[in-house]
Scaffold this motif. Structure first.
Motif, PDB file in Angstrom:
ATOM      1  N   HIS A 140      -5.384   5.627  -1.801  1.00 31.56           N
ATOM      2  CA  HIS A 140      -4.216   4.773  -1.585  1.00 31.56           C
ATOM      3  C   HIS A 140      -4.029   3.784  -2.739  1.00 31.56           C
ATOM      4  O   HIS A 140      -4.994   3.180  -3.215  1.00 31.56           O
TER       5      HIS A 140
ATOM      6  N   LYS B 157      -2.636   0.237  -4.200  1.00 30.54           N
ATOM      7  CA  LYS B 157      -2.478  -1.099  -3.627  1.00 30.54           C
ATOM      8  C   LYS B 157      -2.147  -2.119  -4.705  1.00 30.54           C
ATOM      9  O   LYS B 157      -2.440  -1.925  -5.884  1.00 30.54           O
TER      10      LYS B 157
ATOM     11  N   THR C 195       0.854  -1.187   0.000  1.00 35.00           N
ATOM     12  CA  THR C 195       0.000   0.000   0.000  1.00 35.00           C
ATOM     13  C   THR C 195       0.887   1.233   0.000  1.00 35.00           C
ATOM     14  O   THR C 195       1.810   1.326   0.811  1.00 35.00           O
TER      15      THR C 195
END
Lengths: 112, 116
Positions: free
Chosen positions: A75, A77, A20
């Protein structure tokens, strides 16, 4: 004023583990969010973007990003990291009234 | 499809000298951008062209930086005179139209400038 923050200068992950890379933003209107990757001595390469609709955006090389309006985050990922994912990652944001602004970058290091 | 081309890739000059960078965008792309990327920072937009007109140059230090895109295709960014703090990578990018907020920009490899 709009802004974007990448709170981690560096992220270290073992190959095969999930990764992440964090990004938070501030805009006055609806956000348009982007992730770019930069390899050494190369320009930025587009990974993915959020415009509207589904909060989970899928992009190149198996990456995805989740738009969270309440936390003003986007975010990046990936379920299983590869050594070749090691690079510099930039989050960017703009709204309808302003130019695109890039974060300061996060260096992702994947160890074998 | 050829990508965004930039030259030179590297340049070393002394302060107070002049330098010019060249960019050729992806064929058919109407919008061209110049960014400055200082070490450890994200790219900062210097100037944006739509065809051969300037859309945004609010962050261009106009006392020393100039840019042109005379025929709406390739572009030149000039610094005259250079200062030590101009040491950076100068990135050129292009996009199809530029008028769409969500449009993807495609970047060239950049020109790394070192001012001594």
């Amino acid at each position: 004023a709009q802004s974007v923050a990448q709170p981690e200068d560096q992220v270290n992950v073992a190959e095969g583990n999930p990764l992440t890379v964090k990004c938070t933003y501030s805009v006055s209107g609806n956000p348009y969010l982007f992730w770019y990757v930069q390899y050494p001595n190369r320009g930025l390469q587009f990974l993915l973007k959020y415009i509207t609709g589904d909060n989970l955006v899928k992009g190149s090389y198996g990456f995805e990003a989740e738009f969270n309006k309440s936390q003003t985050s986007f975010h990046l990922k990936k379920p299983s990291a590869l050594v070749s994912d090691s690079a510099l990652y930039f989050c960017a944001v703009r709204d309808s009234a302003s130019k695109i602004i890039f974060g300061s970058g996060t260096r992702l290091s994947i160890r074998p | 499809e050829a990508g965004v081309a930039q030259s030179p890739r590297y340049k070393i000059i002394e302060k107070r000298q002049s330098v010019a960078f060249w960019c050729n965008p992806i064929s058919g792309h109407a919008t061209l951008y110049w960014y400055q990327q200082i070490l450890g920072q994200g790219p900062k937009l210097l100037i944006q062209f739509q065809n051969n007109g300037v859309v945004d140059d609010s962050q261009l230090p106009k006392d020393r930086f100039s840019a042109e895109r005379l025929k709406g295709v390739d572009s030149t960014l000039k610094i005259q005179p250079a200062k030590l703090e101009d040491s950076a990578v100068y990135l050129c990018a292009s996009s199809v139209a530029g008028a769409v907020i969500s449009e993807t920009q495609y970047f060239g490899p950049g020109t790394r400038l070192l001012v001594l």
